[in-house]
Motif scaffolding. Structure first.
Motif, short mmCIF file in Angstrom:
data_model
loop_
_atom_site.label_atom_id
_atom_site.label_comp_id
_atom_site.label_asym_id
_atom_site.label_seq_id
_atom_site.Cartn_x
_atom_site.Cartn_y
_atom_site.Cartn_z
N PRO A 60 -0.23 -8.30 -0.52
CA PRO A 60 0.63 -7.76 -0.93
C PRO A 60 0.51 -7.91 -2.65
O PRO A 60 0.14 -9.09 -2.95
CB PRO A 60 2.01 -7.68 -0.56
N GLU A 61 0.92 -6.89 -3.34
CA GLU A 61 0.82 -6.83 -4.65
C GLU A 61 2.09 -7.70 -4.98
O GLU A 61 3.04 -7.70 -4.29
CB GLU A 61 1.16 -5.62 -5.45
N GLY A 62 1.91 -8.63 -5.81
CA GLY A 62 2.99 -9.37 -6.42
C GLY A 62 2.77 -10.71 -5.69
O GLY A 62 3.71 -11.73 -6.01
N GLN A 102 0.19 -14.12 -5.30
CA GLN A 102 -0.75 -14.65 -5.53
C GLN A 102 -1.36 -15.96 -4.65
O GLN A 102 -0.33 -16.65 -4.20
CB GLN A 102 -0.57 -15.30 -7.11
#
Length: 146
Positions: A78-80, A82
């Motif tokens: 998902p985005e967000g 790392q």
């Protein structure tokens, strides 16, 4: 050591979590340089409001005897989120393999602790390899106190 202050140890997972809280306009190089020069107080450290969470993904058996050379599959995360590689390597065919006990560190940022934790675990779910292991109680005390 006797007489030395008890400072927290910031290893890779702890540091990676903290990096998720730096605002995009924050100049990490300037912060590190100022720190090395003993002038950290002269540099602004801009933080995002919110929370960060980090889940270490380890090879089964870690920290004792653990397997190396297992094929890793990474799905989209998902985005967000790392994903930091720790114990990984590519073989001569370009395949991603496990190469250490701590294989990945999955960090996420969210406006609330609940969202940061949920996002980190969704990131973990995008990683697959034989005998994958990770703690399922990260931030549990913090979540129960909210």
């Amino acid at each position: 050591m006797e007489g030395q202050a008890d400072f927290p140890k910031f290893g890779d997972p702890e540091t990676q979590t903290m990096m998720m809280l730096l605002a995009p306009e924050c100049d990490l190089a300037a912060i590190l340089f100022a720190c090395a020069m003993g002038k950290l107080a002269t540099v602004p450290i801009l933080l995002l409001p919110g929370y960060a969470c980090n889940v270490v993904v380890a090879a089964g058996g870690y920290p004792e005897s653990y397997s190396k050379g297992d094929t890793i599959e990474l799905g989209p995360y998902p985005e967000g989120v790392q994903v930091f590689h720790a114990g990984t390597e590519r073989n001569t065919n370009g395949e991603l393999k496990t190469a250490g006990g701590r294989v990945f560190s999955v960090a996420a940022y969210g406006p609330s602790l609940e969202e940061a934790v949920s996002l980190a675990y969704r990131g973990v779910e995008s990683i697959r390899f034989k005998d994958i292991f990770y703690r399922r109680d990260i931030a549990a005390r913090g979540l129960h106190s909210h």
